[in-house]
Scaffold this active site. Structure first.
Site, PDB file in Angstrom:
ATOM      1  N   ARG A  17      11.649  -5.342   5.408  1.00  0.00           N
ATOM      2  CA  ARG A  17      11.084  -3.865   5.002  1.00  0.00           C
ATOM      3  C   ARG A  17      12.174  -2.969   5.823  1.00  0.00           C
ATOM      4  NH1 ARG A  17       5.223  -2.017   5.406  1.00  0.00           N
ATOM      5  NH2 ARG A  17       5.229  -3.048   7.381  1.00  0.00           N
TER       6      ARG A  17
ATOM      7  N   ARG B 244      11.129  -0.829  11.330  1.00  0.00           N
ATOM      8  CA  ARG B 244      10.226  -0.533  12.259  1.00  0.00           C
ATOM      9  C   ARG B 244      10.034  -1.689  13.435  1.00  0.00           C
ATOM     10  NH1 ARG B 244       4.942   0.317   8.455  1.00  0.00           N
ATOM     11  NH2 ARG B 244       3.983  -0.801  10.171  1.00  0.00           N
TER      12      ARG B 244
ATOM     13  N   ARG C 298      -9.730   0.401   8.993  1.00  0.00           N
ATOM     14  CA  ARG C 298      -9.141  -0.924   9.304  1.00  0.00           C
ATOM     15  C   ARG C 298     -10.098  -1.742   9.761  1.00  0.00           C
ATOM     16  NH1 ARG C 298      -3.373   0.376   8.817  1.00  0.00           N
ATOM     17  NH2 ARG C 298      -2.225  -1.644   8.932  1.00  0.00           N
TER      18      ARG C 298
ATOM     19  N   ARG D 240      -0.081  -8.895  13.527  1.00  0.00           N
ATOM     20  CA  ARG D 240      -0.722  -8.229  12.661  1.00  0.00           C
ATOM     21  C   ARG D 240      -1.441  -8.902  11.713  1.00  0.00           C
ATOM     22  NH1 ARG D 240       4.547  -4.965  10.926  1.00  0.00           N
ATOM     23  NH2 ARG D 240       3.104  -3.815   9.669  1.00  0.00           N
TER      24      ARG D 240
ATOM     25  N   LYS E 215       0.818  -1.228  -0.120  1.00  0.00           N
ATOM     26  CA  LYS E 215       0.076  -0.023  -0.081  1.00  0.00           C
ATOM     27  C   LYS E 215       0.882   1.120  -0.099  1.00  0.00           C
ATOM     28  CE  LYS E 215      -1.907  -1.225   3.785  1.00  0.00           C
ATOM     29  NZ  LYS E 215      -1.134  -2.461   4.155  1.00  0.00           N
TER      30      LYS E 215
HETATM   31  P1  ADP Z   1       2.233  -1.850   3.209  1.00  0.00           P
HETATM   32  O1  ADP Z   1       2.287  -0.266   3.208  1.00  0.00           O
HETATM   33  O2  ADP Z   1       1.023  -2.363   2.361  1.00  0.00           O
HETATM   34  O3  ADP Z   1       2.425  -2.483   4.712  1.00  0.00           O
HETATM   35  P2  ADP Z   1       4.776  -1.511   1.684  1.00  0.00           P
HETATM   36  O4  ADP Z   1       4.504  -0.648   0.822  1.00  0.00           O
HETATM   37  O5  ADP Z   1       5.568  -0.984   3.159  1.00  0.00           O
HETATM   38  O6  ADP Z   1       3.568  -2.491   2.274  1.00  0.00           O
HETATM   39  O7  ADP Z   1       5.777  -2.909   1.548  1.00  0.00           O
HETATM   40  C1  ADP Z   1       6.213  -3.870   2.153  1.00  0.00           C
HETATM   41  C2  ADP Z   1       7.431  -4.315   1.819  1.00  0.00           C
HETATM   42  O8  ADP Z   1       7.317  -4.974   0.623  1.00  0.00           O
HETATM   43  C3  ADP Z   1       8.506  -3.254   1.650  1.00  0.00           C
HETATM   44  O9  ADP Z   1       9.764  -3.276   2.037  1.00  0.00           O
HETATM   45  C4  ADP Z   1       8.356  -2.680  -0.025  1.00  0.00           C
HETATM   46  O10 ADP Z   1       9.552  -2.309  -0.268  1.00  0.00           O
HETATM   47  C5  ADP Z   1       8.283  -4.390  -0.258  1.00  0.00           C
HETATM   48  N1  ADP Z   1       7.256  -4.438  -1.667  1.00  0.00           N
HETATM   49  C6  ADP Z   1       6.131  -3.622  -1.849  1.00  0.00           C
HETATM   50  N2  ADP Z   1       5.481  -3.999  -2.955  1.00  0.00           N
HETATM   51  C7  ADP Z   1       6.060  -5.084  -3.440  1.00  0.00           C
HETATM   52  C8  ADP Z   1       6.232  -6.085  -4.486  1.00  0.00           C
HETATM   53  N3  ADP Z   1       5.352  -5.778  -5.576  1.00  0.00           N
HETATM   54  N4  ADP Z   1       7.165  -6.941  -4.899  1.00  0.00           N
HETATM   55  C9  ADP Z   1       8.104  -7.022  -3.847  1.00  0.00           C
HETATM   56  N5  ADP Z   1       8.119  -6.306  -2.962  1.00  0.00           N
HETATM   57  C10 ADP Z   1       7.336  -5.437  -2.630  1.00  0.00           C
HETATM   58  P1  ADP Z   2       0.997  -1.942   7.733  1.00  0.00           P
HETATM   59  O1  ADP Z   2       2.416  -2.072   7.094  1.00  0.00           O
HETATM   60  O2  ADP Z   2       0.659  -2.942   8.670  1.00  0.00           O
HETATM   61  O3  ADP Z   2       0.038  -1.646   6.745  1.00  0.00           O
HETATM   62  P2  ADP Z   2       0.814   0.744   8.838  1.00  0.00           P
HETATM   63  O4  ADP Z   2       2.143   1.432   8.899  1.00  0.00           O
HETATM   64  O5  ADP Z   2      -0.280   1.089   8.129  1.00  0.00           O
HETATM   65  O6  ADP Z   2       1.121  -0.787   8.767  1.00  0.00           O
HETATM   66  O7  ADP Z   2       0.263   0.571  10.477  1.00  0.00           O
HETATM   67  C1  ADP Z   2       1.120   0.447  11.679  1.00  0.00           C
HETATM   68  C2  ADP Z   2       0.383   0.402  12.810  1.00  0.00           C
HETATM   69  O8  ADP Z   2      -0.260   1.578  13.121  1.00  0.00           O
HETATM   70  C3  ADP Z   2      -0.839  -0.776  12.954  1.00  0.00           C
HETATM   71  O9  ADP Z   2      -0.160  -1.836  13.131  1.00  0.00           O
HETATM   72  C4  ADP Z   2      -1.598  -0.087  14.033  1.00  0.00           C
HETATM   73  O10 ADP Z   2      -1.031  -0.358  15.155  1.00  0.00           O
HETATM   74  C5  ADP Z   2      -1.569   1.260  13.687  1.00  0.00           C
HETATM   75  N1  ADP Z   2      -2.846   1.710  12.731  1.00  0.00           N
HETATM   76  C6  ADP Z   2      -2.668   2.254  11.517  1.00  0.00           C
HETATM   77  N2  ADP Z   2      -3.619   2.576  10.963  1.00  0.00           N
HETATM   78  C7  ADP Z   2      -4.573   2.498  11.758  1.00  0.00           C
HETATM   79  C8  ADP Z   2      -5.865   2.325  11.650  1.00  0.00           C
HETATM   80  N3  ADP Z   2      -6.610   2.668  10.646  1.00  0.00           N
HETATM   81  N4  ADP Z   2      -6.800   1.846  12.894  1.00  0.00           N
HETATM   82  C9  ADP Z   2      -6.217   1.648  13.815  1.00  0.00           C
HETATM   83  N5  ADP Z   2      -4.747   1.380  14.135  1.00  0.00           N
HETATM   84  C10 ADP Z   2      -4.094   1.849  12.933  1.00  0.00           C
END
Ligand code: ADP
Ligand code: ADP
Ligand code: ZN
Length: 216
Positions: A127, A160, A88, A171, A13
């Site tokens: 990541r 992180r 969420r 998670r 995302k």
């Molecule tokens: P989210 O925001 O959904 O938690 P991230 O965008 O942070 O996910 O991506 C999670 C990890 O996977 C990061 O280290 C990112 O660089 C990697 N990643 C994202 N998209 C891809 C993909 N299409 N293929 C391989 N690795 C990816």
């Molecule tokens: P992910 O890689 O899991 O998509 P995020 O960076 O979106 O991670 O979120 C990290 C943490 O921040 C979550 O595990 C939760 O503790 C908190 N968080 C983020 N967005 C929300 C939300 N919409 N509602 C509740 N908690 C949230």
């Protein structure tokens, strides 16, 4: 163009949101980034959220609703926005619907990035994040050009706390129980589009642009 980027932790995302910001010039609203910034700055919100975040639990619903409501009314959201990591839970989605109705900004599309658990765990454990601009890297799949330093802003790259093994498993559990029901929720409204998130980053982005072409 009003978009929700949806998917489990690690689905991509944040990565896709950053590309959409550059391409369409609309802002990314990441509740995870907002919460992490508050933790870093030691605000009241940050102090309240940290314990939940470190364990991989969601912060309570009411914590984020006010923040989202204010953020969506800032001038940069005029032409649209990308919600990343919000909503969420069903109560969050209901609250969002009320806000968007009030400000007359309906969601055009919910992009659901689908990735199997094994791949999510691999991605999350690799990541790395920029401490300054929030750009996402991956030790294995997309390393920065210089180790430890962000390609985009030169900021320091870190792992992180909630990307460590125990929190990751929790998670994924929390996602299945509390967040996954939103797939049905938005599917019933006819605005959900599911995409294969296992393709490489640029392929996924191409698929997203193809969907969004209808709304631009
Ligand atoms: P989210 O925001 O959904 O938690 P991230 O965008 O942070 O996910 O991506 C999670 C990890 O996977 C990061 O280290 C990112 O660089 C990697 N990643 C994202 N998209 C891809 C993909 N299409 N293929 C391989 N690795 C990816
Ligand atoms: P992910 O890689 O899991 O998509 P995020 O960076 O979106 O991670 O979120 C990290 C943490 O921040 C979550 O595990 C939760 O503790 C908190 N968080 C983020 N967005 C929300 C939300 N919409 N509602 C509740 N908690 C949230
Ligand atoms: Zn950076």
């Amino acid at each position: 163009m009003n978009i929700i980027l949806f998917g489990p932790p690690g689905a991509g995302k944040g990565t896709q949101a950053k590309k959409l910001v550059d391409f369409y010039g609309i802002p990314q609203i990441s509740t995870g980034d907002i919460l992490r910034a508050n933790v870093r700055e030691g605000t009241e919100l940050g102090l309240a959220a940290k314990a939940y975040m470190d364990k991989g639990e969601l912060v309570p619903d009411e914590v984020l609703i006010g923040i989202i409501k204010n953020r969506l009314q800032e001038p940069d959201c005029e032409k649209g926005f990308i919600l990343d990591g919000y909503p969420r839970t069903v109560p969050q989605a209901d609250a969002l619907a009320v806000i968007l109705d009030e400000i007359d900004k309906p969601i055009d599309v919910v992009l659901n990035l689908q990735v199997p658990d094994e791949e999510l765990v691999k991605r999350i454990s690799g990541r790395l994040m920029c401490s300054k601009c929030g750009a996402s890297y991956n030790k294995t799949f997309s390393p920065s050009k210089k180790e430890g330093i962000c390609d985009i802003c030169g900021g320091e790259i870190y792992q992180r706390a909630d990307d460590k093994e125990d929190a990751v498993q929790n998670r994924l559990k929390v996602y299945k129980k509390q967040t996954q029901p939103l797939i049905d929720y938005y599917s019933k409204q006819g605005i959900l589009v599911t995409l294969d998130g296992t393709k490489d980053i640029n392929e996924v982005f191409k698929d997203i642009k193809a969907v969004l072409a209808k709304f631009a």
